[in-house]
Design an enzyme around this catalytic site. Structure first.
Site, short mmCIF file in Angstrom:
data_model
loop_
_atom_site.label_atom_id
_atom_site.label_comp_id
_atom_site.label_asym_id
_atom_site.label_seq_id
_atom_site.Cartn_x
_atom_site.Cartn_y
_atom_site.Cartn_z
N HIS A 90 36.34 4.19 -18.60
CA HIS A 90 36.59 2.77 -18.90
C HIS A 90 35.50 1.88 -18.28
CE1 HIS A 90 40.74 3.35 -20.51
NE2 HIS A 90 40.72 4.39 -19.71
N ASN A 141 46.79 1.68 -22.46
CA ASN A 141 45.82 1.86 -23.54
C ASN A 141 46.35 1.25 -24.84
OD1 ASN A 141 43.85 3.28 -22.08
ND2 ASN A 141 44.72 5.27 -22.57
FE1 HDD Z 1 43.06 5.94 -16.14
C1 HDD Z 1 40.72 3.66 -15.27
C2 HDD Z 1 44.26 3.83 -18.55
C3 HDD Z 1 45.21 8.40 -17.22
C4 HDD Z 1 42.11 7.90 -13.57
N1 HDD Z 1 42.57 4.11 -16.81
C5 HDD Z 1 41.58 3.32 -16.31
C6 HDD Z 1 41.56 2.07 -17.02
C7 HDD Z 1 42.55 2.12 -17.94
C8 HDD Z 1 43.19 3.41 -17.80
C9 HDD Z 1 42.91 1.04 -18.92
C10 HDD Z 1 40.59 0.94 -16.77
C11 HDD Z 1 41.15 -0.09 -15.85
C12 HDD Z 1 40.18 -1.24 -15.70
O1 HDD Z 1 40.04 -2.01 -16.66
O2 HDD Z 1 39.55 -1.32 -14.65
N2 HDD Z 1 44.40 6.11 -17.63
C13 HDD Z 1 44.83 5.09 -18.44
C14 HDD Z 1 45.98 5.54 -19.19
C15 HDD Z 1 46.23 6.82 -18.82
C16 HDD Z 1 45.25 7.18 -17.84
C17 HDD Z 1 46.75 4.68 -20.18
C18 HDD Z 1 47.31 7.74 -19.31
C19 HDD Z 1 48.55 7.42 -19.37
N3 HDD Z 1 43.54 7.82 -15.53
C20 HDD Z 1 44.47 8.65 -16.10
C21 HDD Z 1 44.58 9.86 -15.31
C22 HDD Z 1 43.70 9.71 -14.25
C23 HDD Z 1 43.07 8.43 -14.43
C24 HDD Z 1 45.51 11.01 -15.59
C25 HDD Z 1 43.40 10.64 -13.12
C26 HDD Z 1 44.17 11.57 -12.67
N4 HDD Z 1 41.60 5.83 -14.72
C27 HDD Z 1 41.43 6.73 -13.74
C28 HDD Z 1 40.38 6.32 -12.73
C29 HDD Z 1 39.94 4.95 -13.29
C30 HDD Z 1 40.79 4.78 -14.53
C31 HDD Z 1 39.30 7.35 -12.55
C32 HDD Z 1 38.47 4.69 -13.48
C33 HDD Z 1 38.19 3.32 -12.97
C34 HDD Z 1 39.38 2.93 -12.30
O3 HDD Z 1 40.30 3.93 -12.39
O4 HDD Z 1 39.57 1.90 -11.72
O5 HDD Z 1 40.92 6.21 -11.47
#
Ligand code: HDD
Length: 698
Positions: A81, A154
């Site tokens: 993202h 999402n």
């Molecule tokens: Fe995630 C970012 C949505 C599963 C780990 N995720 C991130 C963002 C969104 C989502 C919208 C961007 C937020 C922003 O605008 O800063 N992610 C989801 C959804 C998931 C999902 C709807 C399933 C239901 N995510 C998911 C899993 C993991 C992560 C299973 C790790 C185990 N997601 C992350 C992260 C991020 C992230 C690596 C990257 C940047 C951040 O968090 O701030 O931690």
């Protein structure tokens, strides 16, 4: 020693060699540039040199500080993202959930709570295009009276995987391939489909990912979903399962795939610009907020597990109750400080909202906090203005750390303490009544690394989604699969995906096989045979969005000698219905109309192709048309509008250009100047009926 030819009686920009005459100077403390430590800067044009043509001196702390700060301007982009756009706004509750939750944000009707909402693509880097085929992130930070609530969702209600332990594999597979560093922001490549083929649980999400949902027309036109199942807790600590939904007022609308590809070249910032410009001109995007609520008993009666994030609860089974609205009405002042530094955490929840045991969500509860540490570099990232809990005070005994901005007073940095007894400040205390409480879920099993049987059906929901789509959307979905798999070079990977698709729907698998000109393999072994669920028409988007010019843009291509009255009449009608009009001309200065007046252009033809509009009009003079027939960009303007199923209005003089572009008559091709509605009606939507004439779909 050589003297610098400086004359202190003259203004700095009159000094020889000062580099440019246009820069302005200041003389008061309020207006002058300083170093980061407050020293006034006398010259922001020249570094300090040993002599006019000599080397720069290490002593020049003004130069060193400026360059060093610049060198450190970037922070690590989000691992997923990374590419995002955001806006401020408010959330207003319209229907109280008091019976189910004690969270004030869900019980205080009419109260407006500040929000910051960030939309994003998933796979590409921070500088990647806005229109790849990709899931869109929909993250909302509510600054509630009881702490921040981050609903990090999402635009698709399900996910690729069931367990967070697979997230790094999924992300590695979809991002640029490890050795070659490409493709950027694209799932159409070997490693992604290799992973997908080997992970049948991703099949339902793949149906959504290959649908038109992943090529949205605008961020103002996407739905949002909390995806995971959460819990609400009322005053008596009674839990209710909840799924969260955002529904755009403008309807869920998409581009055509060929259009999305061309927009990528025409305007890589298409969605960011669209959101910013709409808010800038007061056209505020709005979403309804809804919930699906169900008790433990209702959840147990469903034929699937609500803790499995690859499943959705059809609206026909559990209706969506609309309880509020969100309006985005203010652009960020500074992209870095706000959009880039915003840190969303699924662990940010006010009392009355709680998590479920969904193993995907459970992993997320760790990952986001951890990511922010690496991205923002300090445990104090919550003190940044964009992340700070502004709906309420925050206070505890956590202290110090990098970039601490709070200046704590007194000795109380531990609890319990009895300093108050000595007349000193004792600090805050825990609140067992108003504080966050966790649902008391019974847990009495062995520790295992296993998935429950109830997670084993990977195909019924994929089938439900595919069979619920309209004919047009099914064709788009099949064609998207053909497109993506055609970019896969490993034949066995294509075959494996087709073997999985056979478990979803035989006709779909056959269409994909035909589109690839490959034999259909045997179906892969399914852990659980797919069952037929009642189709859910609510899952469609075509035919559901409102036919309106609101939120839509019309491009009018004009030439010298064009009929100004016709242009004005059209512009007035479109704007009267809330649409936007942009004048496109061969030259940015504009055109000289038939009546001799000048009409300024909003965009020059080569840089303003029809792909960025929802409908177009072409109003030319005879000479203008003859000239533009030799200009590829003008021919493409008409040709692409036709191919992308847009309404085209034209005047008689422009007809030869349309003919050259291969535009064939249909209900969306309208000669202007007749009945107003004739053009406005098709301009309010897309001409789906035209599609079989312009594209071979799978
Ligand atoms: Fe995630 C970012 C949505 C599963 C780990 N995720 C991130 C963002 C969104 C989502 C919208 C961007 C937020 C922003 O605008 O800063 N992610 C989801 C959804 C998931 C999902 C709807 C399933 C239901 N995510 C998911 C899993 C993991 C992560 C299973 C790790 C185990 N997601 C992350 C992260 C991020 C992230 C690596 C990257 C940047 C951040 O968090 O701030 O931690």
């Amino acid at each position: 020693m050589a003297r610098t030819p400086r004359d202190d009686t003259k203004a700095p920009d009159a000094q020889p060699g000062n580099g440019g005459e246009l820069h302005q100077t200041a003389s008061t403390p309020e207006t002058r540039i300083t170093t980061n430590h407050g020293a006034p800067v006398s010259d922001n044009q020249n570094s300090l040199k040993a002599g006019l043509r000599g080397p720069t001196l290490l002593e020049d702390f003004v130069l060193r500080e400026k360059i060093q700060h610049f060198d450190h301007e970037r922070i690590p982009e989000r691992i997923v993202h990374a590419r995002g756009s955001a806006a401020h706004g408010f959330f207003e509750l319209t229907d109280s959930l008091e019976e189910f939750s004690r969270a004030k944000i869900l019980t205080e009707v009419g109260v407006k709570t500040e929000v910051f909402t960030r939309f994003s693509t998933v796979a590409g880097g921070a500088g990647s295009i806005d229109t790849p085929r990709d899931v869109r992130g929909f993250a909302v930070k509510f600054y509630t009276k009881e702490g921040n609530w981050d609903l990090v969702g999402n635009n698709i209600p399900v996910f690729f995987i069931q367990d967070a332990i697979k997230f790094p594999d999924l992300v590695h597979a979809v991002k640029m391939e490890a050795d070659r560093g490409y493709p950027q922001a694209a799932s159409a490549h070997d490693t992604f489909w290799d992973f997908i083929g080997l992970m049948p649980e991703s099949t339902h999400m793949i149906m959504w990912a290959m649908s038109d949902r992943t090529i949205p027309r605008s961020l103002r036109m996407i739905e949002g979903f909390g995806v995971n199942t959460f819990r609400l807790l009322n005053d008596d600590d009674e839990p209710t399962f909840v799924k969260f939904h955002w529904r755009p007022k403008l309807g869920t609308q998409s581009t055509c795939w060929d259009e999305a590809v061309k927009i990528a070249g025409a305007d890589p910032d298409y969605h960011r610009r669209d959101l910013f410009e709409a808010i800038d001109k007061g056209d505020f995007p709005e979403w309804e907020f809804g919930v699906q609520l169900l008790s433990q008993e209702e959840a147990d009666a469903l034929p699937f597990d609500i803790l499995d994030a690859t499943k959705l609860i059809p609206e026909e089974l559990v209706p969506i109750r609309v309880i509020g609205r969100m309006v985005l009405n203010r652009n960020p002042d500074n992209f870095f400080a706000e959009t880039e530094q915003s840190a969303f955490l699924p662990t940010n929840m006010p009392p009355g909202i709680d998590v479920s045991e969904d193993p995907l969500l459970q992993g997320r509860l760790f990952s986001y906090q951890d990511t922010q540490l690496s991205r923002l570099g300090t445990v104090n990232f919550h003190q940044l203005p964009i992340n700070k809990a502004k709906g309420c005070p925050f206070q505890n005994f956590q202290r110090d750390g990098h970039m601490q901005t709070q200046v704590f007073k007194g000795r109380a940095n531990y609890e319990p303490n009895s300093l108050a007894e000595a007349g000193e400040a004792g600090g805050p205390r825990e609140d067992p009544v108003g504080g966050f409480r966790t649902t008391a879920v019974p847990v009495e099993e062995h520790k295992v690394r296993l998935r429950p049987e109830s997670f084993a059906d990977h195909y019924s929901h994929a089938r439900l989604f595919f069979r619920s789509q309209s004919e047009i959307e099914q064709a788009h979905l099949a064609s998207a699969l053909v497109f993506e798999l055609s970019k896969v070079t490993l034949e066995h990977v294509r075959t494996r995906v087709m073997a999985n698709l056979l478990n979803v729907d035989e006709t779909l698998a056959q269409r994909v096989a035909d589109g690839l000109a490959m034999p259909l393999p045997k179906a892969s072994a399914a852990a659980v045979e797919a069952s037929d669920m009642e189709p859910s028409p609510a899952l469609r988007i075509v035919g559901k969005y409102p036919e309106t010019l609101k939120g839509r843009a019309v491009g009018i291509l004009v030439s010298d000698g064009a009929d100004g009255a016709l242009v004005t009449a059209l512009k007035t009608s479109v704007e009267g219905e809330g649409g936007t009009v942009k004048i496109v001309a061969p030259k940015i200065g504009g055109v000289k109309l038939k009546d001799g007046k000048m009409l300024k252009a909003d965009g020059q033809l080569a840089g303003t192709p029809s792909v960025i509009f929802d409908a177009v009009a072409i109003i030319l003079s005879e000479d203008g048309c003859a000239m533009l027939m030799k200009e590829g960009a003008a021919v493409d303007f008409a040709k692409h509008a036709f191919g992308h199923l847009k309404a085209i209005g034209y005047n008689a003089e422009a007809k030869p250009l349309l003919d050259k572009a291969g535009v064939e008559p249909d209900d969306g091709i309208v000669e202007l100047g007749k009945e107003k509605e004739a053009f406005l009606a098709p301009a309010r939507t897309r001409q789906w009926a035209r599609e079989p004439n312009v594209r071979m779909l799978a």
